[in-house]
Design a protein around this motif. Structure first.
Motif, short mmCIF file in Angstrom:
data_model
loop_
_atom_site.label_atom_id
_atom_site.label_comp_id
_atom_site.label_asym_id
_atom_site.label_seq_id
_atom_site.Cartn_x
_atom_site.Cartn_y
_atom_site.Cartn_z
N ASP A 25 3.31 6.29 -4.32
CA ASP A 25 2.04 6.83 -3.87
C ASP A 25 2.01 8.35 -4.01
N ARG A 26 0.83 8.90 -4.21
CA ARG A 26 0.68 10.32 -4.45
C ARG A 26 1.02 11.16 -3.22
N GLU B 293 0.83 -1.20 0.00
CA GLU B 293 0.00 0.00 0.00
C GLU B 293 0.86 1.25 0.00
N GLU B 294 2.01 1.20 0.70
CA GLU B 294 2.90 2.36 0.74
C GLU B 294 3.60 2.58 -0.60
N ASN C 100 2.78 1.06 -3.76
CA ASN C 100 1.95 1.02 -4.95
C ASN C 100 2.74 0.47 -6.13
N ARG D 218 9.00 4.63 -3.96
CA ARG D 218 7.67 5.00 -3.47
C ARG D 218 6.89 5.57 -4.66
#
Length: 238
Positions: free
Chosen positions: A44-45, A22-23, A25, A42
């Motif tokens: 993620d937005r 989840e961290e 993506n 990483r």
């Protein structure tokens, strides 16, 4: 008002190899995939926006008939876009406005990591890479967009300084690029010493680094100092 870079100094003790799916993506394209030490990647937005928002300067790489160039320039974010601006005569802005592919880098150095072995020394950092093509901000939006830039420098400044006049705005190009094709790489925590080096009588740890505001320096006859200027230095002492 707290300067935005005060939120940038974030050290955690988690093992960077255990970041959840989840961290991290997934990369948005093959060229955004982190290949060297991929567990630091990483996608993620939230991470991307935090790194961009902590920056005052980005580096833009582009190519022309004379070769490859990499130029630093002021930047800011609004929504899903990173913005830059400059003179209409800028070679970089002319090429970018014509649809040239660019690669943008934003990097923050958060600490020097001293290990027991010379070859295990490292750095704590947060880096974002953005790929794509710029688009020109329409003339009708240019003044408001530049006001937003003023607000990233010091909230309240756009209502205090003289706004750009028609001649100044006409001589300025404002560009934006979507944050759709981007990736980040982050290193946090202490040294990763080899097992056999842990017993060595050598100091190991992190030397933290952070950008911090210093006391404002007034120009001649500045008038009353506005609250946001006073807050600039007061935040550093909080």
């Amino acid at each position: 008002m707290v300067p935005r870079f005060f939120y940038a100094w974030r050290f955690t003790n988690h093992n960077e190899a255990t970041m959840s799916a989840e961290e991290t993506n997934s990369p948005s394209s093959t060229r955004t995939r982190v290949r060297r030490v991929p567990q630091r990647g990483r996608y993620d937005r939230a991470t991307l926006e935090a790194i961009v928002d902590d920056a005052y300067v980005c580096h833009i790489a582009f190519a022309d008939s004379e070769g490859v160039h990499n130029i630093p320039t002021a930047c800011w974010r609004e929504g899903n876009h990173l913005y830059v601006h400059g003179s209409n005569g800028s070679r970089m802005l002319k090429l970018a406005a014509d649809g040239a592919q660019v690669c943008i880098t934003v990097m923050h150095l958060d600490g020097l990591v001293l290990a027991r072995s010379a070859f295990n020394h490292s750095m704590n950092y947060r880096c974002a890479i953005i790929y794509g093509v710029f688009e020109v901000v329409p003339e009708s939006q240019k003044a408001a967009t530049l006001d937003a830039f003023m607000e990233t420098l010091a909230p309240g400044r756009s209502r205090h300084a003289r706004p750009g006049n028609a001649k100044e705005l006409a001589a300025t190009t404002v560009l934006r690029i979507a944050l759709d094709e981007a990736s980040c790489k982050v290193r946090t925590g202490g040294p990763n010493d080899d097992e056999e080096d842990l017993a060595l009588p050598v100091w190991a740890g992190v030397l933290p680094l952070a950008l911090a505001p210093r006391a404002p320096i007034a120009a001649a006859s500045p008038g009353e100092t506005p609250r946001y200027v006073l807050d600039w230095h007061e935040a550093a002492k909080a």
